[in-house]
Design an enzyme around this catalytic site. Structure first.
Site, mmCIF file in Angstrom:
data_model
loop_
_atom_site.group_PDB
_atom_site.id
_atom_site.type_symbol
_atom_site.label_atom_id
_atom_site.label_comp_id
_atom_site.label_asym_id
_atom_site.label_seq_id
_atom_site.Cartn_x
_atom_site.Cartn_y
_atom_site.Cartn_z
ATOM 1 C CB CYS A 160 -0.915 0.001 1.223
ATOM 2 S SG CYS A 160 -2.292 -1.171 1.124
ATOM 3 C CG HIS B 92 -5.111 -3.831 0.817
ATOM 4 N ND1 HIS B 92 -3.830 -4.355 0.913
ATOM 5 C CD2 HIS B 92 -5.921 -4.703 1.486
ATOM 6 C CE1 HIS B 92 -3.874 -5.483 1.610
ATOM 7 N NE2 HIS B 92 -5.131 -5.714 1.969
ATOM 8 C CG HIS C 125 1.448 -8.456 -5.439
ATOM 9 N ND1 HIS C 125 0.535 -9.001 -4.553
ATOM 10 C CD2 HIS C 125 2.545 -9.263 -5.366
ATOM 11 C CE1 HIS C 125 1.055 -10.067 -3.965
ATOM 12 N NE2 HIS C 125 2.270 -10.251 -4.447
#
Length: 347
Positions: A73, A116, A169
Site C-alpha cells: 500500500c 488494497h 500485485h
C-alpha cells in the site's frame, strides 16, 4: 505513460508508471532499512537437467500481514511501506526477498493499483493498459541485462495459490536460463516446423478457431481458448492473432484491445463457480521467447490463465501422478470448461 525511477532506502530500484505526464514522484523512502542480504543460488539437477533456485533467505519474508500493515500500500498517515508515495498508479520494484539475485537473475514486484481491496479484474481499461505497458517496459529493460535469458511476468492470486500478500500485485522474473516449459515448447515448435514446414503456434490457433468448441472469446486482435489437452480444470490460453515472440513486439492495435479481452476473461473466471463463491484463485502467466535461443522467431507469445479450483469448494491437488511423474489428470473436459466460460458471459 510517464516512468520515474528512484531508489529505496536499501538501494533497490523502484519505478513509478503514471498515466499522467505531469505527475511528480519525489517522495523519499525514510525507513531505516539494512542492505538486502540474499543467499540465492542456482543448482542444476543432474538427473532431470533442470534448474532449482535455492533461496533460504525467503523464509523471513512478510507473511499474511493485516491490511493496515500491507507493505504494498502507499505510505500515508505516518505508516511507511515499500512505496514512498502517498498514492500511485502502477509501481514496480526489486523484490526484497528475491528467488533470483545478482548473477542469478532478477526478481521484481508489480503493484497493479494502490487500492488494497481491488483485484486485477476491478481495474478499468486504462489502468490495465498501464500494467501492460509496465510489463513491456520491464521485458525490454531486463533483456539488456547480460545475466537474463528470459523474462516471465506473472500473477498469483488467492491464498489457495500460496499468495502471502493480499494486495493486487504480480511478479517479474528475469531468469538466467531458459525455463523447462519453454524448452519443451521450443522443441515441439522445431519438430512441427521440420515435419510440416509450418509454425506450431499458428496452427494451434487456426485449428481451434476452425473447431470452435474450445474457443472462449475472440476479438479483432486476440483469441482466448481452452487448450485441447488442458492440464488444469479451467485453463485458458490468450493469443494475439498476429504472432509475436514477446510483449515488445505487440502492435498498437493489440495493445489497445488487450485490456478489453483480458478483463472480460478475468471477470468470467470470477463468475464461473456461481454467486456467493469466494474469488477464484488463479495463476496468470505470460510465456515469452528467450532472448538468445535460435528458435526465438518461431515462438508465439501467449498468456496462460488457470485455476486450481475444480468445482465449488474443491481444489485440484497435484498428487502422485502430477507431482511424481508430471502426468496431469484433468477432471474437467476442456470442451466443458470452454462451454462454461462462454455461458457465464450471459448469466
Amino acid at each position: 505513460m510517464k516512468k520515474t525511477s528512484t531508489r529505496l532506502a536499501d538501494g533497490r530500484e523502484l519505478l513509478y508508471f503514471d498515466s499522467r505526464d505531469d505527475t511528480v514522484r519525489d517522495g523519499v523512502d525514510r525507513r531505516p532499512l539494512d542492505p538486502v542480504a540474499t543467499s540465492a543460488e542456482i543448482r542444476r539437477d543432474p538427473l532431470l537437467g533442470d534448474a532449482v533456485a535455492v533461496a533460504s533467505h525467503r523464509q523471513g519474508r512478510t507473511y499474511h500481514p493485516p491490511a493496515d500493515e500491507c507493505p504494498l500500500c502507499p505510505s500515508r498517515d505516518g505508516r511507511l511501506s515499500e512505496i514512498p508515495a502517498s498514492d500511485y498508479d502502477v509501481v514496480v520494484f526489486e523484490n526484497r526477498f528475491p528467488s533470483l539475485a545478482g548473477g542469478s537473475g532478477r526478481c521484481e514486484v508489480v503493484c497493479f493499483t494502490s487500492d488494497h481491496d481491488a483485484s486485477f479484474a476491478d481495474l478499468d481499461e486504462d489502468q490495465a493498459g498501464l500494467v501492460l505497458e509496465a510489463w513491456t517496459d520491464r521485458t525490454a529493460e531486463l533483456a539488456e541485462l547480460p545475466q537474463v535469458e528470459q523474462v516471465f511476468c506473472f500473477e498469483n492470486r488467492g491464498a489457495e495459490i500460496g499468495v502471502t500478500l493480499g494486495h493486487p500485485h504480480g511478479q517479474i522474473y528475469g531468469y538466467p536460463f531458459v525455463t523447462p516449459r519453454t524448452e519443451l515448447m521450443l522443441r515441439s515448435a522445431a519438430e512441427h516446423r521440420e515435419a510440416t514446414g509450418r509454425n506450431l503456434f499458428d496452427d494451434i490457433v487456426e485449428r481451434e478457431l476452425a473447431d470452435g468448441s474450445r474457443v472462449v472469446l475472440t476479438g479483432d486482435h486476440w483469441v482466448a481458448l481452452v487448450p485441447y489437452a488442458a492440464h488444469w480444470p479451467y485453463e485458458v490460453h490468450l493469443y494475439p492473432r498476429r504472432r509475436v515472440p514477446d510483449l515488445r513486439a505487440l502492435d498498437d492495435a493489440a495493445r489497445t484491445e488487450f485490456p478489453q479481452v483480458y478483463l472480460e476473461l478475468l471477470r468470467r473466471f470470477d463468475r464461473i463457480f456461481g454467486e456467493g463463491e469466494p474469488p477464484t484463485p488463479y495463476i496468470a502467466a505470460w510465456h515469452q521467447a528467450p532472448f538468445n535461443d535460435p528458435g526465438r522467431d518461431d515462438f508465439g507469445l501467449h498468456l496462460e490463465l488457470f485455476t486450481i479450483r475444480r468445482t465449488s469448494g474443491k481444489l485440484k491437488f497435484l498428487a502422485g501422478s502430477e507431482s511424481g511423474m508430471s502426468v496431469f489428470i484433468n477432471d474437467v473436459p476442456p470442451e466443458t470448461a470452454a462451454e462454461r466460460l462462454r455461458k457465464v458471459a450471459s448469466e
